[in-house]
Design a protein around this motif. Structure first.
Motif, PDB file in Angstrom:
ATOM      1  N   PHE A  56      29.798  59.408  41.431  1.00 44.95           N
ATOM      2  CA  PHE A  56      29.932  58.221  42.270  1.00 44.95           C
ATOM      3  C   PHE A  56      29.165  57.021  41.703  1.00 44.95           C
ATOM      4  O   PHE A  56      29.486  55.874  41.992  1.00 44.95           O
ATOM      5  CB  PHE A  56      29.408  58.514  43.682  1.00 44.95           C
ATOM      6  N   ARG A  93      27.771  63.460  52.252  1.00 45.07           N
ATOM      7  CA  ARG A  93      28.463  62.252  51.803  1.00 45.07           C
ATOM      8  C   ARG A  93      28.064  61.005  52.611  1.00 45.07           C
ATOM      9  O   ARG A  93      28.639  59.936  52.433  1.00 45.07           O
ATOM     10  CB  ARG A  93      29.972  62.439  51.822  1.00 45.07           C
ATOM     11  N   SER A 133      36.659  63.526  40.849  1.00 46.54           N
ATOM     12  CA  SER A 133      35.960  63.780  42.111  1.00 46.54           C
ATOM     13  C   SER A 133      36.850  63.581  43.330  1.00 46.54           C
ATOM     14  O   SER A 133      36.370  63.400  44.424  1.00 46.54           O
ATOM     15  CB  SER A 133      34.741  62.845  42.216  1.00 46.54           C
ATOM     16  N   TYR A 182      26.152  63.711  42.242  1.00 51.04           N
ATOM     17  CA  TYR A 182      26.477  62.356  42.691  1.00 51.04           C
ATOM     18  C   TYR A 182      26.680  61.384  41.532  1.00 51.04           C
ATOM     19  O   TYR A 182      27.029  60.230  41.750  1.00 51.04           O
ATOM     20  CB  TYR A 182      25.392  61.840  43.635  1.00 51.04           C
ATOM     21  N   GLU A 226      38.784  59.159  36.372  1.00 53.71           N
ATOM     22  CA  GLU A 226      38.441  58.750  37.739  1.00 53.71           C
ATOM     23  C   GLU A 226      38.833  59.798  38.771  1.00 53.71           C
ATOM     24  O   GLU A 226      38.350  59.796  39.894  1.00 53.71           O
ATOM     25  CB  GLU A 226      39.137  57.419  38.081  1.00 53.71           C
ATOM     26  N   HIS A 273      35.444  54.528  46.229  1.00 57.07           N
ATOM     27  CA  HIS A 273      34.851  55.806  46.632  1.00 57.07           C
ATOM     28  C   HIS A 273      33.621  55.592  47.511  1.00 57.07           C
ATOM     29  O   HIS A 273      32.803  56.492  47.661  1.00 57.07           O
ATOM     30  CB  HIS A 273      34.494  56.638  45.396  1.00 57.07           C
ATOM     31  N   LEU A 274      33.519  54.391  48.101  1.00 57.31           N
ATOM     32  CA  LEU A 274      32.432  54.087  49.045  1.00 57.31           C
ATOM     33  C   LEU A 274      33.011  53.327  50.223  1.00 57.31           C
ATOM     34  O   LEU A 274      33.758  52.360  50.046  1.00 57.31           O
ATOM     35  CB  LEU A 274      31.347  53.246  48.371  1.00 57.31           C
ATOM     36  N   ASN A 287      37.256  62.303  49.096  1.00 57.17           N
ATOM     37  CA  ASN A 287      35.901  62.343  48.515  1.00 57.17           C
ATOM     38  C   ASN A 287      35.262  60.958  48.478  1.00 57.17           C
ATOM     39  O   ASN A 287      34.875  60.444  47.415  1.00 57.17           O
ATOM     40  CB  ASN A 287      35.909  62.957  47.116  1.00 57.17           C
ATOM     41  N   ILE A 288      35.135  60.376  49.663  1.00 56.86           N
ATOM     42  CA  ILE A 288      34.539  59.051  49.837  1.00 56.86           C
ATOM     43  C   ILE A 288      33.114  59.210  50.369  1.00 56.86           C
ATOM     44  O   ILE A 288      32.854  60.027  51.250  1.00 56.86           O
ATOM     45  CB  ILE A 288      35.359  58.207  50.842  1.00 56.86           C
ATOM     46  N   LEU A 289      32.178  58.427  49.844  1.00 58.27           N
ATOM     47  CA  LEU A 289      30.846  58.341  50.433  1.00 58.27           C
ATOM     48  C   LEU A 289      30.869  57.334  51.579  1.00 58.27           C
ATOM     49  O   LEU A 289      31.563  56.314  51.508  1.00 58.27           O
ATOM     50  CB  LEU A 289      29.816  57.896  49.394  1.00 58.27           C
ATOM     51  N   PHE A 293      26.831  52.017  43.503  1.00 58.49           N
ATOM     52  CA  PHE A 293      28.080  52.765  43.506  1.00 58.49           C
ATOM     53  C   PHE A 293      29.308  51.965  43.083  1.00 58.49           C
ATOM     54  O   PHE A 293      30.329  52.560  42.746  1.00 58.49           O
ATOM     55  CB  PHE A 293      28.334  53.361  44.898  1.00 58.49           C
ATOM     56  N   ASN A 327      27.796  54.009  39.455  1.00 61.92           N
ATOM     57  CA  ASN A 327      28.377  53.162  38.418  1.00 61.92           C
ATOM     58  C   ASN A 327      27.570  53.321  37.130  1.00 61.92           C
ATOM     59  O   ASN A 327      26.533  53.995  37.109  1.00 61.92           O
ATOM     60  CB  ASN A 327      28.478  51.701  38.873  1.00 61.92           C
TER      61      ASN A 327
END
Length: 436
Positions: free
Chosen positions: A21, A264, A6, A18, A3, A204-205, A236-238, A144, A23
């Motif tokens: 990110f 992002r 990224s 991507y 995990e 991460h979103l 590193n969050i979208l 995601f 799933n």
């Protein structure tokens, strides 16, 4: 740990993959086999094509031939027989080229995103039209966030999306929010202290409605967006920027998209608040790798947005041009600001000492804190008994906890209806607090 691959993102580093990110279900999603025909058609001269592969109805059987639209300023716009024939048939999953091109140019003018280029990189921007803006939000969460996973959000969020993720045991991680909106200091604290051993994979979103938010009516300042964006870069969050009220602002604040150097930001927009919700045309504008994957998912689900709605909107906005569209939106924003000003005048007349609020200055919603009560449900129940309807605060809570808040929608009600509602609310609160 896998995990952590990224987590770090250096300065001026555009995202190149991507899939880190996505799933597992999204990673496994492939284009429907029929797409091979679409790809081949793009390589063959149109004049030499004979289509016996599809299930398109014969257009000579369509009962609609043409139409004339009368706009609010009296101008008439004609949908020609050729255009009608086109929009009544199955259309491109991503949307019709003419309306997509118009929207792309609007975004270039208004947002001028740093990654809006023709480089073909995974982070280069692409556009997808959807059956309403909500579709893009739901699909992003589905793409995601794993079942049982989580995403970052303010303490209160747009409530209609929760039934789509709660059955998957997905939860929103609440980030503290005050008058300025989501708190970047608390966001960083939550991410820094995250324990994957006990809490699962770090989210991460981040989901946010940054302009005249539903339900709070808050608008993030440019500096607040920059601060949040910097935290997103660090971890590193979208950012899922759900922004249908953007053009209802009296003064347009630069968007997350406009400052996105990394690729992002996934921007979800809609024609619902600018032209018509009934047309059900939404917009997703984001990194090409993400948008292409979302189009693959949309194809078997909906086939794309309504063709006739696309042509109606396209005829209107292409007749106006971008300058007239933006002038129209200035008029709309002014109208909603006046409605909010009127609402606030009645609140100041009846609710001083009973409620607290921060005027939104426009948009469609006013968030109110009820004083002297722990939760809004009994208040709303009594209001409904008297024929006044407002939204409970708890249905917007990311954790569905009770709150002493209500949301007042002021877009459609008349001055007289506003005064009735606010005076009734005052009466209910006085009854519950036994104030004579």
């Amino acid at each position: 740990m896998a995990e952590e691959r990224s987590v770090a993102c250096s300065d001026n580093q555009r995202i190149t993959d991507y899939s880190l990110f996505f799933n597992e279900q999204t990673k496994l999603t492939k284009p429907a086999p029929v797409w091979r025909y679409v790809e081949q058609k793009s390589k063959t001269p149109t004049s030499g094509q004979v289509w016996m592969d599809g299930g398109l109805p014969n257009s000579i059987q369509f009962p609609l031939l043409k139409a004339t639209l009368t706009l609010s300023d009296g101008e008439e716009v004609e949908i020609t027989p050729a255009e009608m024939n086109l929009c009544l048939q199955y259309t491109s999953t991503k949307g019709m080229p003419k309306i997509r091109g118009w929207v792309e140019e609007l975004y270039r003018r208004v947002h001028n995103p740093p990654t809006m280029d023709d480089g073909g990189l995974p982070s280069s921007l692409a556009l997808l039209l959807t059956p309403g803006g909500r579709f893009g939000v739901v699909q992003a969460l589905n793409m995601f966030v794993e079942d049982g996973g989580c995403f970052l959000a303010e303490e209160v969020i747009y409530q209609t999306i929760s039934p789509t993720y709660l059955p998957r045991k997905v939860r929103g991680v609440p980030i503290r929010s005050e008058n300025g909106g989501m708190d970047p200091v608390h966001l960083k604290q939550v991410l820094s202290e995250w324990n994957e051993g006990s809490q699962g994979r770090r989210p991460h979103l981040m989901y946010i409605v940054p302009s005249l938010s539903n339900p709070t009516g808050k608008t993030l300042s440019e500096q607040r967006k920059k601060d949040l964006y910097n935290v997103a870069r660090e971890f590193n969050i979208l950012i899922l920027e759900d922004d249908p009220y953007y053009f209802l602002q009296s003064s347009l604040v630069p968007s997350f998209l406009s400052m996105d150097t990394d690729g992002r930001v996934i921007r979800v927009d809609s024609f619902s608040k600018t032209l018509s919700p009934g047309c059900r045309i939404g917009i997703v504008f984001g990194p090409k790798q993400i948008v292409d994957k979302m189009a693959i998912i949309q194809h078997p689900m909906t086939g794309g947005p309504s063709g006739i709605s696309q042509v109606i909107i396209s005829k209107v906005v292409n007749t106006w041009g971008h300058d007239k569209f933006l002038k129209h939106m200035e008029k709309v924003a002014s109208f909603y600001k006046q409605r909010n000003d009127t609402l606030i005048s009645y609140m100041e007349k009846y609710l001083i000492g009973l409620c607290e609020w921060t005027p939104t200055g426009g948009g469609m919603f006013q968030w109110v804190t009820l004083l002297g009560v722990d939760k809004s449900e009994p208040v709303v129940d009594r209001l409904m008994e008297r024929g006044v309807f407002a939204m409970d605060g708890f249905i917007f809570s990311v954790d569905l906890a009770s709150r002493p808040n209500i949301r007042l929608g002021f877009a459609q009600v008349s001055d007289e209806e506003m005064e009735k509602a606010i005076s009734t609310l005052a009466g209910v609160l006085k009854e519950m607090r036994d104030i004579k």
